[in-house]
Enzyme design. Sequence first.
Site, PDB file in Angstrom:
ATOM      1  N   ASP A   6       0.886  -1.173   0.000  1.00  0.00           N
ATOM      2  CA  ASP A   6       0.000   0.000   0.000  1.00  0.00           C
ATOM      3  C   ASP A   6       0.920   1.218   0.000  1.00  0.00           C
ATOM      4  O   ASP A   6       1.520   1.540   1.019  1.00  0.00           O
ATOM      5  CB  ASP A   6      -0.885  -0.047   1.260  1.00  0.00           C
ATOM      6  N   GLY A   8       1.208   4.961  -0.116  1.00  0.00           N
ATOM      7  CA  GLY A   8       0.466   6.213   0.058  1.00  0.00           C
ATOM      8  C   GLY A   8       1.307   7.423  -0.270  1.00  0.00           C
ATOM      9  O   GLY A   8       2.450   7.303  -0.737  1.00  0.00           O
ATOM     10  N   ILE A  12       4.750   3.940   2.958  1.00  0.00           N
ATOM     11  CA  ILE A  12       4.456   2.715   2.226  1.00  0.00           C
ATOM     12  C   ILE A  12       4.338   1.588   3.252  1.00  0.00           C
ATOM     13  O   ILE A  12       5.155   1.479   4.151  1.00  0.00           O
ATOM     14  CB  ILE A  12       5.534   2.480   1.147  1.00  0.00           C
ATOM     15  N   TYR A  89     -18.652   6.413  -8.106  1.00  0.00           N
ATOM     16  CA  TYR A  89     -18.123   7.359  -9.092  1.00  0.00           C
ATOM     17  C   TYR A  89     -18.601   7.007 -10.512  1.00  0.00           C
ATOM     18  O   TYR A  89     -18.645   5.830 -10.869  1.00  0.00           O
ATOM     19  CB  TYR A  89     -16.593   7.311  -9.103  1.00  0.00           C
ATOM     20  N   ASP A  98      -6.558   3.364  -2.775  1.00  0.00           N
ATOM     21  CA  ASP A  98      -6.532   3.081  -1.327  1.00  0.00           C
ATOM     22  C   ASP A  98      -7.947   3.110  -0.745  1.00  0.00           C
ATOM     23  O   ASP A  98      -8.318   2.263   0.070  1.00  0.00           O
ATOM     24  CB  ASP A  98      -5.596   4.038  -0.569  1.00  0.00           C
ATOM     25  N   ARG A  99      -8.769   4.060  -1.197  1.00  0.00           N
ATOM     26  CA  ARG A  99     -10.153   4.150  -0.702  1.00  0.00           C
ATOM     27  C   ARG A  99     -10.942   2.914  -1.111  1.00  0.00           C
ATOM     28  O   ARG A  99     -11.697   2.347  -0.336  1.00  0.00           O
ATOM     29  CB  ARG A  99     -10.828   5.411  -1.260  1.00  0.00           C
ATOM     30  N   ASP A 118     -10.209   6.949   6.623  1.00  0.00           N
ATOM     31  CA  ASP A 118      -8.768   6.770   6.461  1.00  0.00           C
ATOM     32  C   ASP A 118      -8.102   8.105   6.744  1.00  0.00           C
ATOM     33  O   ASP A 118      -8.160   9.036   5.942  1.00  0.00           O
ATOM     34  CB  ASP A 118      -8.463   6.295   5.035  1.00  0.00           C
TER      35      ASP A 118
HETATM   36  N1  LIG Z   1       5.601   7.887  11.963  1.00  0.00           N
HETATM   37  C1  LIG Z   1       4.760   8.631  11.255  1.00  0.00           C
HETATM   38  N2  LIG Z   1       5.118   9.035  10.007  1.00  0.00           N
HETATM   39  C2  LIG Z   1       4.290   9.782   9.271  1.00  0.00           C
HETATM   40  N3  LIG Z   1       3.089  10.182   9.695  1.00  0.00           N
HETATM   41  C3  LIG Z   1       2.696   9.803  10.919  1.00  0.00           C
HETATM   42  C4  LIG Z   1       3.490   9.011  11.758  1.00  0.00           C
HETATM   43  N4  LIG Z   1       2.799   8.790  12.890  1.00  0.00           N
HETATM   44  C5  LIG Z   1       1.646   9.420  12.771  1.00  0.00           C
HETATM   45  N5  LIG Z   1       1.574  10.058  11.600  1.00  0.00           N
HETATM   46  C6  LIG Z   1       0.427  10.839  11.157  1.00  0.00           C
HETATM   47  O1  LIG Z   1      -0.132  10.086  10.134  1.00  0.00           O
HETATM   48  C7  LIG Z   1      -0.567  10.890   9.075  1.00  0.00           C
HETATM   49  C8  LIG Z   1      -0.200  10.168   7.843  1.00  0.00           C
HETATM   50  O2  LIG Z   1      -0.845   8.935   7.968  1.00  0.00           O
HETATM   51  P1  LIG Z   1      -0.420   7.675   7.141  1.00  0.00           P
HETATM   52  O3  LIG Z   1       0.868   7.173   7.562  1.00  0.00           O
HETATM   53  O4  LIG Z   1      -1.606   6.799   7.097  1.00  0.00           O
HETATM   54  O5  LIG Z   1      -0.188   8.390   5.806  1.00  0.00           O
HETATM   55  P2  LIG Z   1       0.036   7.713   4.485  1.00  0.00           P
HETATM   56  O6  LIG Z   1      -0.515   6.363   4.554  1.00  0.00           O
HETATM   57  O7  LIG Z   1       1.400   7.817   4.022  1.00  0.00           O
HETATM   58  O8  LIG Z   1      -0.837   8.671   3.734  1.00  0.00           O
HETATM   59  P3  LIG Z   1      -1.626   8.344   2.506  1.00  0.00           P
HETATM   60  O9  LIG Z   1      -1.841   6.877   2.496  1.00  0.00           O
HETATM   61  O10 LIG Z   1      -2.851   9.136   2.728  1.00  0.00           O
HETATM   62  O11 LIG Z   1      -0.769   8.846   1.457  1.00  0.00           O
HETATM   63  C9  LIG Z   1       0.092  12.239   9.221  1.00  0.00           C
HETATM   64  O12 LIG Z   1      -0.904  13.224   9.131  1.00  0.00           O
HETATM   65  C10 LIG Z   1       0.722  12.219  10.600  1.00  0.00           C
HETATM   66  O13 LIG Z   1       0.102  13.166  11.438  1.00  0.00           O
HETATM   67  C1  LIG Z   2      -7.550  11.133  -1.408  1.00  0.00           C
HETATM   68  C2  LIG Z   2      -6.272  10.313  -1.349  1.00  0.00           C
HETATM   69  C3  LIG Z   2      -5.060  11.221  -1.445  1.00  0.00           C
HETATM   70  C4  LIG Z   2      -6.237   9.590  -0.004  1.00  0.00           C
HETATM   71  O1  LIG Z   2      -5.076   8.849   0.111  1.00  0.00           O
HETATM   72  C5  LIG Z   2      -6.248   9.249  -2.483  1.00  0.00           C
HETATM   73  O2  LIG Z   2      -7.305   8.364  -2.337  1.00  0.00           O
HETATM   74  C6  LIG Z   2      -6.287   9.877  -3.852  1.00  0.00           C
HETATM   75  O3  LIG Z   2      -5.304  10.356  -4.344  1.00  0.00           O
HETATM   76  N1  LIG Z   2      -7.488   9.845  -4.483  1.00  0.00           N
HETATM   77  C7  LIG Z   2      -7.713  10.354  -5.824  1.00  0.00           C
HETATM   78  C8  LIG Z   2      -8.939  11.210  -5.881  1.00  0.00           C
HETATM   79  C9  LIG Z   2     -10.228  10.514  -5.457  1.00  0.00           C
HETATM   80  O4  LIG Z   2     -10.207   9.539  -4.688  1.00  0.00           O
HETATM   81  O5  LIG Z   2     -11.293  10.965  -5.913  1.00  0.00           O
HETATM   82  K   LIG Z   3      -3.764   5.802   3.370  1.00  0.00           K
END
Ligand SMILES: Nc1ncnc2c1ncn2[C@@H]1O[C@H](COP(=O)(O)OP(=O)(O)OP(=O)(O)O)[C@@H](O)[C@H]1O
Ligand SMILES: CC(C)(CO)[C@@H](O)C(=O)NCCC(=O)O
Ligand SMILES: [K+]
EC number: 2.7.1.33
Length: 244
Positions: A6, A8, A12, A89, A98-99, A118
Site C-alpha cells: 500500500d 500512500g 508505504i 463514481y 486506497d479508498r 482513512d
Molecule cells: N511515523 C509517522 N510518520 C508519518 N506520519 C505519521 C506518523 N505517525 C503518525 N503520523 C500521522 O499520520 C498521518 C499520515 O498517515 P499515514 O501514515 O496513514 O499516511 P500515508 O498512509 O502515508 O498517507 P496516505 O496513504 O494518505 O498517502 C500524518 O498526518 C501524521 O500526522
Molecule cells: C484522497 C487520497 C489522497 C487519499 O489517500 C487518495 O485516495 C487519492 O489520491 N485519491 C484520488 C482522488 C479521489 O479519490 O477521488
Molecule cells: K492511506
Amino acid sequence: MTLFIDAGNTRIKWRLKPEGRPALEGVGVLTDPQLFQAFDAQSVNRIAISTVISEDARKKLHQQLYRALGVEPVFHWTQSSQCGVTCAYDRPETMGADRWHALIGAWKQAKRALLVVDAGSALTVDILDGQGMHRGGYILPGHRLMRESLESNTARVRFGKALSQDPSPGKSTDACVRNGLSWLLQALSMQLDALRRALGIDVDAVFLTGGDAPGLMQLGLEGCLRPQLVLEGLEAVDAEVTGV
Ligand SMILES: Nc1ncnc2c1ncn2[C@@H]1O[C@H](COP(=O)(O)OP(=O)(O)OP(=O)(O)O)[C@@H](O)[C@H]1O
Ligand SMILES: CC(C)(CO)[C@@H](O)C(=O)NCCC(=O)O
Ligand SMILES: [K+]
C-alpha cells in the site's frame, strides 16, 4: 509468496504472507533505498500494489521492485464493481485505489452498511450501504497537511509539532493552533458519529485506518482501528483476480 504493498502519499506499508508462518509486515518511505532489502528475493513470486502516488513515482516503484525482486508488480485500481462492492463514481478509475481497497477490506468483514475513515496524508470518509453500494464520500486535508498549509501561508502563526488532544480555547499562538486542530477533529468525530447514527450503522461497522486514526479515537471517535485495512482489501482483490 505474494508481497502486498500500500503505497500512500507519505508512507508505504507492506505485508508478506509466508505459507504456514505468521505474516511479515512493515512501514517505510519510498525514498529509502533499503526499503525492499528485507525481502527474500527467492521467495516473492507475485507483487500486488494499491497506490495513489504520481505516475512518475509509480514507475519508479515498479523499477525498484523489479530490480530488487525480479518480479513485475501488478497494480490494482478502482473498478466499477468488485468483491461485492459497487463504486459510486461515474469514473471509478479516478477514485483513489486506497479508498477502494479499504472499502473492500471493510466489506469483506462486515457485509453490512459501514463507514471507512482513512486518516492519512489526506483524510477520507467513504460510505457503503447494506448491499455493498458505495454511497459516496469526502476528501479532506489530514492533520499534518492542515498544519503545513497554515504555516506556509502565514507569517506570524508559528507553533510546535506535537499534536494536542486538548480542544479548549488557546491562550498562545501555539495553543490556538494545536488546540484548534483538536477542536476541528473533535467536530469531525461528532459529524461522523451523527452520520453513522443517521445511517443506522453501529460502532463495529466504523472502520478506522491511517496514521491519525488513533488520535481521532482519543478525541472521541468510536470505531474499530484497522491499520492494515487497505492491505486487507488488496489481498481480497488479488485473490479474486488470481482465483486463489
Ligand atoms: N511515523 C509517522 N510518520 C508519518 N506520519 C505519521 C506518523 N505517525 C503518525 N503520523 C500521522 O499520520 C498521518 C499520515 O498517515 P499515514 O501514515 O496513514 O499516511 P500515508 O498512509 O502515508 O498517507 P496516505 O496513504 O494518505 O498517502 C500524518 O498526518 C501524521 O500526522
Ligand atoms: C484522497 C487520497 C489522497 C487519499 O489517500 C487518495 O485516495 C487519492 O489520491 N485519491 C484520488 C482522488 C479521489 O479519490 O477521488
Ligand atoms: K492511506
